[in-house]
Design a protein around this motif. Sequence first.
Motif, PDB file in Angstrom:
ATOM      1  N   ILE A  57     -27.695  64.419  51.496  1.00  0.00           N
ATOM      2  CA  ILE A  57     -28.798  65.051  50.766  1.00  0.00           C
ATOM      3  C   ILE A  57     -29.693  65.832  51.721  1.00  0.00           C
ATOM      4  CG2 ILE A  57     -30.929  64.562  49.484  1.00  0.00           C
ATOM      5  CD1 ILE A  57     -29.330  62.211  48.159  1.00  0.00           C
ATOM      6  N   LYS A  58     -30.027  65.234  52.852  1.00  0.00           N
ATOM      7  CA  LYS A  58     -30.879  65.909  53.833  1.00  0.00           C
ATOM      8  C   LYS A  58     -30.211  67.160  54.377  1.00  0.00           C
ATOM      9  CE  LYS A  58     -33.371  61.788  55.276  1.00  0.00           C
ATOM     10  NZ  LYS A  58     -33.606  60.808  56.347  1.00  0.00           N
ATOM     11  N   ILE A  59     -28.914  67.077  54.646  1.00  0.00           N
ATOM     12  CA  ILE A  59     -28.182  68.237  55.152  1.00  0.00           C
ATOM     13  C   ILE A  59     -28.173  69.348  54.113  1.00  0.00           C
ATOM     14  CG2 ILE A  59     -25.869  69.061  55.779  1.00  0.00           C
ATOM     15  CD1 ILE A  59     -25.493  66.266  57.140  1.00  0.00           C
ATOM     16  N   GLU A  60     -27.949  68.981  52.862  1.00  0.00           N
ATOM     17  CA  GLU A  60     -27.955  69.983  51.794  1.00  0.00           C
ATOM     18  C   GLU A  60     -29.327  70.640  51.667  1.00  0.00           C
ATOM     19  OE1 GLU A  60     -26.519  67.828  48.388  1.00  0.00           O
ATOM     20  OE2 GLU A  60     -24.433  67.918  49.073  1.00  0.00           O
ATOM     21  N   GLN A  61     -30.406  69.847  51.828  1.00  0.00           N
ATOM     22  CA  GLN A  61     -31.753  70.407  51.757  1.00  0.00           C
ATOM     23  C   GLN A  61     -31.999  71.377  52.911  1.00  0.00           C
ATOM     24  OE1 GLN A  61     -34.065  66.793  51.737  1.00  0.00           O
ATOM     25  NE2 GLN A  61     -34.074  66.647  49.498  1.00  0.00           N
ATOM     26  N   THR A  63     -29.740  73.042  54.695  1.00  0.00           N
ATOM     27  CA  THR A  63     -28.941  74.257  54.561  1.00  0.00           C
ATOM     28  C   THR A  63     -29.433  75.123  53.401  1.00  0.00           C
ATOM     29  OG1 THR A  63     -27.258  73.050  53.270  1.00  0.00           O
ATOM     30  CG2 THR A  63     -26.873  73.275  55.639  1.00  0.00           C
ATOM     31  N   ALA A  64     -29.967  74.501  52.349  1.00  0.00           N
ATOM     32  CA  ALA A  64     -30.539  75.293  51.241  1.00  0.00           C
ATOM     33  C   ALA A  64     -31.771  76.038  51.726  1.00  0.00           C
ATOM     34  CB  ALA A  64     -30.897  74.374  50.078  1.00  0.00           C
ATOM     35  N   ASP A  65     -32.584  75.391  52.571  1.00  0.00           N
ATOM     36  CA  ASP A  65     -33.762  76.063  53.120  1.00  0.00           C
ATOM     37  C   ASP A  65     -33.349  77.238  54.006  1.00  0.00           C
ATOM     38  OD1 ASP A  65     -35.392  74.256  51.839  1.00  0.00           O
ATOM     39  OD2 ASP A  65     -35.801  73.048  53.640  1.00  0.00           O
ATOM     40  N   LEU A  66     -32.249  77.104  54.716  1.00  0.00           N
ATOM     41  CA  LEU A  66     -31.763  78.191  55.558  1.00  0.00           C
ATOM     42  C   LEU A  66     -31.264  79.364  54.712  1.00  0.00           C
ATOM     43  CD1 LEU A  66     -29.762  76.207  58.272  1.00  0.00           C
ATOM     44  CD2 LEU A  66     -31.959  77.379  58.563  1.00  0.00           C
ATOM     45  N   ASP A  67     -30.665  79.040  53.583  1.00  0.00           N
ATOM     46  CA  ASP A  67     -30.111  80.080  52.710  1.00  0.00           C
ATOM     47  C   ASP A  67     -31.188  80.782  51.878  1.00  0.00           C
ATOM     48  OD1 ASP A  67     -27.549  79.552  53.585  1.00  0.00           O
ATOM     49  OD2 ASP A  67     -27.057  78.236  51.888  1.00  0.00           O
ATOM     50  N   GLY A  68     -32.294  80.060  51.639  1.00  0.00           N
ATOM     51  CA  GLY A  68     -33.214  80.581  50.668  1.00  0.00           C
ATOM     52  C   GLY A  68     -34.492  81.058  51.175  1.00  0.00           C
TER      53      GLY A  68
END
Length: 68
Positions: A57-61, A63-68
């Motif tokens: 979950i933390k990794i997804e958060q 990487t989502a912050d990096l993408d968005g």
Amino acid sequence: MPDATEQPGYAAALDELDKILRELEGADVDVDHLADRVARASELITLCREKISNAQIKIEQVTADLDG
């Protein structure tokens, strides 16, 4: 073994699981403690799964912050 309020880290939990597995595979399994060891292994597996899930979950958060 840590007290009931202190959870081991992932590596420590895996190490303890490995020790339990070696105990259970041994020829001199203490039947009086068998159910306790299996129950502890179950707790450790649940703990490891939770830690993996939380890390995912933390990794997804991140990487989502990096993408968005």
